[in-house]
Design a protein around this motif. Sequence first.
Motif, PDB file in Angstrom:
ATOM      1  N   GLY A   5       0.826  -1.194   0.000  1.00 24.93           N
ATOM      2  CA  GLY A   5       0.000   0.000   0.000  1.00 24.93           C
ATOM      3  C   GLY A   5       0.858   1.241   0.000  1.00 24.93           C
ATOM      4  N   MET A   6       0.380   2.293  -0.619  1.00 19.66           N
ATOM      5  CA  MET A   6       1.148   3.528  -0.735  1.00 19.66           C
ATOM      6  C   MET A   6       0.784   4.547   0.343  1.00 19.66           C
ATOM      7  SD  MET A   6       3.222   3.102  -3.256  1.00 19.66           S
ATOM      8  CE  MET A   6       3.432   1.504  -4.046  1.00 19.66           C
ATOM      9  N   GLY A   7      -0.422   4.460   0.907  1.00 17.66           N
ATOM     10  CA  GLY A   7      -0.841   5.444   1.898  1.00 17.66           C
ATOM     11  C   GLY A   7      -1.298   6.728   1.232  1.00 17.66           C
ATOM     12  N   PRO A   8      -2.192   7.456   1.851  1.00 16.01           N
ATOM     13  CA  PRO A   8      -2.731   8.674   1.223  1.00 16.01           C
ATOM     14  C   PRO A   8      -1.758   9.852   1.277  1.00 16.01           C
ATOM     15  CG  PRO A   8      -3.646   8.394   3.417  1.00 16.01           C
ATOM     16  CD  PRO A   8      -2.817   7.180   3.157  1.00 16.01           C
ATOM     17  N   GLN A   9      -1.739  10.629   0.217  1.00 15.36           N
ATOM     18  CA  GLN A   9      -0.997  11.885   0.163  1.00 15.36           C
ATOM     19  C   GLN A   9      -1.898  12.868  -0.582  1.00 15.36           C
ATOM     20  OE1 GLN A   9       1.929  12.578   1.556  1.00 15.36           O
ATOM     21  NE2 GLN A   9       2.446  10.510   2.236  1.00 15.36           N
ATOM     22  N   ASP A  10      -2.398  13.866   0.111  1.00 13.70           N
ATOM     23  CA  ASP A  10      -3.426  14.737  -0.460  1.00 13.70           C
ATOM     24  C   ASP A  10      -3.026  15.372  -1.785  1.00 13.70           C
ATOM     25  OD1 ASP A  10      -5.045  14.181   1.672  1.00 13.70           O
ATOM     26  OD2 ASP A  10      -4.505  15.985   2.799  1.00 13.70           O
ATOM     27  N   ASP A  11      -1.757  15.759  -1.927  1.00 12.49           N
ATOM     28  CA  ASP A  11      -1.330  16.478  -3.129  1.00 12.49           C
ATOM     29  C   ASP A  11      -0.561  15.598  -4.105  1.00 12.49           C
ATOM     30  OD1 ASP A  11       0.728  16.137  -1.353  1.00 12.49           O
ATOM     31  OD2 ASP A  11       1.634  18.100  -1.692  1.00 12.49           O
ATOM     32  N   MET A  12      -0.588  14.290  -3.915  1.00  9.11           N
ATOM     33  CA  MET A  12       0.122  13.365  -4.790  1.00  9.11           C
ATOM     34  C   MET A  12      -0.841  12.307  -5.322  1.00  9.11           C
ATOM     35  SD  MET A  12       3.415  14.076  -5.032  1.00  9.11           S
ATOM     36  CE  MET A  12       4.061  15.639  -4.410  1.00  9.11           C
ATOM     37  N   ASP A  13      -0.652  11.927  -6.568  1.00 10.96           N
ATOM     38  CA  ASP A  13      -1.459  10.878  -7.187  1.00 10.96           C
ATOM     39  C   ASP A  13      -0.559   9.677  -7.457  1.00 10.96           C
ATOM     40  OD1 ASP A  13      -3.132   9.248  -8.598  1.00 10.96           O
ATOM     41  OD2 ASP A  13      -3.149  10.482 -10.414  1.00 10.96           O
ATOM     42  N   PHE A  14      -0.674   8.645  -6.626  1.00 12.41           N
ATOM     43  CA  PHE A  14       0.111   7.436  -6.817  1.00 12.41           C
ATOM     44  C   PHE A  14      -0.645   6.390  -7.626  1.00 12.41           C
ATOM     45  CE2 PHE A  14       2.214   8.430  -2.476  1.00 12.41           C
ATOM     46  CZ  PHE A  14       3.061   9.342  -3.073  1.00 12.41           C
ATOM     47  N   GLY A  15      -1.912   6.670  -7.919  1.00 10.50           N
ATOM     48  CA  GLY A  15      -2.746   5.683  -8.582  1.00 10.50           C
ATOM     49  C   GLY A  15      -2.234   5.243  -9.934  1.00 10.50           C
ATOM     50  N   TRP A  16      -1.752   6.196 -10.744  1.00  8.93           N
ATOM     51  CA  TRP A  16      -1.272   5.832 -12.080  1.00  8.93           C
ATOM     52  C   TRP A  16      -0.049   4.921 -11.997  1.00  8.93           C
ATOM     53  CZ3 TRP A  16       3.638   7.026 -13.772  1.00  8.93           C
ATOM     54  CH2 TRP A  16       4.347   7.980 -13.020  1.00  8.93           C
ATOM     55  N   GLY A  17       0.812   5.166 -10.997  1.00 10.08           N
ATOM     56  CA  GLY A  17       1.990   4.319 -10.831  1.00 10.08           C
ATOM     57  C   GLY A  17       1.621   2.916 -10.377  1.00 10.08           C
ATOM     58  N   LEU A  18       0.636   2.831  -9.475  1.00 12.38           N
ATOM     59  CA  LEU A  18       0.176   1.523  -9.024  1.00 12.38           C
ATOM     60  C   LEU A  18      -0.470   0.756 -10.167  1.00 12.38           C
ATOM     61  CD1 LEU A  18      -1.296   2.348  -5.508  1.00 12.38           C
ATOM     62  CD2 LEU A  18       0.591   0.788  -5.998  1.00 12.38           C
ATOM     63  N   ASP A  19      -1.237   1.456 -11.004  1.00 16.38           N
ATOM     64  CA  ASP A  19      -1.851   0.802 -12.156  1.00 16.38           C
ATOM     65  C   ASP A  19      -0.778   0.239 -13.089  1.00 16.38           C
ATOM     66  OD1 ASP A  19      -4.356   1.456 -11.210  1.00 16.38           O
ATOM     67  OD2 ASP A  19      -4.605   3.200 -12.548  1.00 16.38           O
ATOM     68  N   PHE A  20       0.308   0.997 -13.261  1.00 16.98           N
ATOM     69  CA  PHE A  20       1.394   0.593 -14.148  1.00 16.98           C
ATOM     70  C   PHE A  20       2.015  -0.719 -13.669  1.00 16.98           C
ATOM     71  CE2 PHE A  20       5.736   0.476 -15.661  1.00 16.98           C
ATOM     72  CZ  PHE A  20       5.666   0.969 -16.958  1.00 16.98           C
ATOM     73  N   ILE A  21       2.363  -0.791 -12.383  1.00 12.02           N
ATOM     74  CA  ILE A  21       3.039  -2.000 -11.891  1.00 12.02           C
ATOM     75  C   ILE A  21       2.059  -3.162 -11.707  1.00 12.02           C
ATOM     76  CG2 ILE A  21       4.948  -0.734 -10.859  1.00 12.02           C
ATOM     77  CD1 ILE A  21       3.681  -0.916  -8.174  1.00 12.02           C
ATOM     78  N   THR A  22       0.799  -2.855 -11.425  1.00 11.15           N
ATOM     79  CA  THR A  22      -0.198  -3.924 -11.304  1.00 11.15           C
ATOM     80  C   THR A  22      -0.354  -4.667 -12.618  1.00 11.15           C
ATOM     81  OG1 THR A  22      -1.424  -2.756  -9.566  1.00 11.15           O
ATOM     82  CG2 THR A  22      -2.618  -4.439 -10.793  1.00 11.15           C
ATOM     83  N   GLU A  23      -0.349  -3.924 -13.713  1.00 12.68           N
ATOM     84  CA  GLU A  23      -0.477  -4.539 -15.033  1.00 12.68           C
ATOM     85  C   GLU A  23       0.754  -5.379 -15.371  1.00 12.68           C
ATOM     86  OE1 GLU A  23      -1.879  -5.730 -18.642  1.00 12.68           O
ATOM     87  OE2 GLU A  23      -3.004  -4.686 -17.067  1.00 12.68           O
ATOM     88  N   ARG A  24       1.937  -4.891 -15.052  1.00  7.83           N
ATOM     89  CA  ARG A  24       3.167  -5.572 -15.453  1.00  7.83           C
ATOM     90  C   ARG A  24       3.550  -6.727 -14.544  1.00  7.83           C
ATOM     91  NH1 ARG A  24       6.642  -3.575 -19.000  1.00  7.83           N
ATOM     92  NH2 ARG A  24       8.433  -4.340 -17.824  1.00  7.83           N
ATOM     93  N   VAL A  25       3.130  -6.712 -13.281  1.00  3.43           N
ATOM     94  CA  VAL A  25       3.567  -7.749 -12.351  1.00  3.43           C
ATOM     95  C   VAL A  25       2.956  -9.107 -12.704  1.00  3.43           C
ATOM     96  CG1 VAL A  25       1.742  -7.586 -10.582  1.00  3.43           C
ATOM     97  CG2 VAL A  25       4.112  -8.116  -9.896  1.00  3.43           C
ATOM     98  N   ARG A  26       1.876  -9.107 -13.468  1.00  4.50           N
ATOM     99  CA  ARG A  26       1.177 -10.353 -13.786  1.00  4.50           C
ATOM    100  C   ARG A  26       2.048 -11.341 -14.552  1.00  4.50           C
ATOM    101  NH1 ARG A  26      -4.237  -7.240 -15.960  1.00  4.50           N
ATOM    102  NH2 ARG A  26      -4.959  -6.460 -13.927  1.00  4.50           N
ATOM    103  N   ASN A  27       2.960 -10.849 -15.352  1.00  7.45           N
ATOM    104  CA  ASN A  27       3.859 -11.743 -16.094  1.00  7.45           C
ATOM    105  C   ASN A  27       5.317 -11.340 -15.892  1.00  7.45           C
ATOM    106  OD1 ASN A  27       3.825  -9.376 -17.568  1.00  7.45           O
ATOM    107  ND2 ASN A  27       3.680 -10.377 -19.579  1.00  7.45           N
TER     108      ASN A  27
END
Length: 241
Positions: A197-219
């Motif tokens: 988990g990345m934890g909340p940061q009001d002025d930061m968007d970590f979602g796009w980075g998590l989406d990136f690694i979630t897609e790639r970790v599968r293979n």
Amino acid sequence: MIRRGEIIPNTEAPISEGVTRPVACIARIDGESVRVVAKRIRRQEIEAECVCAILLRAWGISVPEPVLLSGADGAVLFGSVHTEYPDLKHGLGIVPGLPAEIEEKLIAIAAAIICTWDDAAQALAADELIENGDRNIGNFLWDGEEHAYIDHERALGLQPFTGNVIAKLADIAGETTKMRMMSATFAYAKQTESLPGMGPQDDMDFGWGLDFITERVRNLGERVLARFPTPRDLFNQDAYP
């Protein structure tokens, strides 16, 4: 949760000629004065640094603690707790203008050093996952005993990923077989685990980075193996001059 702090004015000192021109400085974090390295980079690059640092640290890879810093002008900077380790590039004397044969020998020494680190195979797999497009000898830190990996602001698709540098260093060091087995084993294990988990940061968007690694970790295991020759490749006559 990433800690936050404020840079204490007039404590900055340049430490590198790198593109991001990082500075060593003192920051007030959780009521304490802490030595940090800070750099002014774009917001998305800060987010990439944070996502990568959290992931690699969760995977047991030696990365300095990331922090978010406020400058005197109110800007948000990316920072990391200062390790005090020199980078391999300067530690080994790899500087512009060296004769090619000397530079090659020094890079071979660096490769051999890196491949002895107990988390090098994990770092290879992690670089493949985050598409680290800026791994180079200058962002491996080493003081003769301790080491760390730094500079991930150009990962997660923010810069073209043309190859896995640690895999190339393993080849230079003659450690391809060991690194292939260890990094692939690690990568296949991570395919079935939850990402940190990345934890909340009001002025930061970590979602796009998590989406990136979630897609790639599968293979990820297959991606790592693709960086190395297979046993069949080694017996392919077309591979020989």
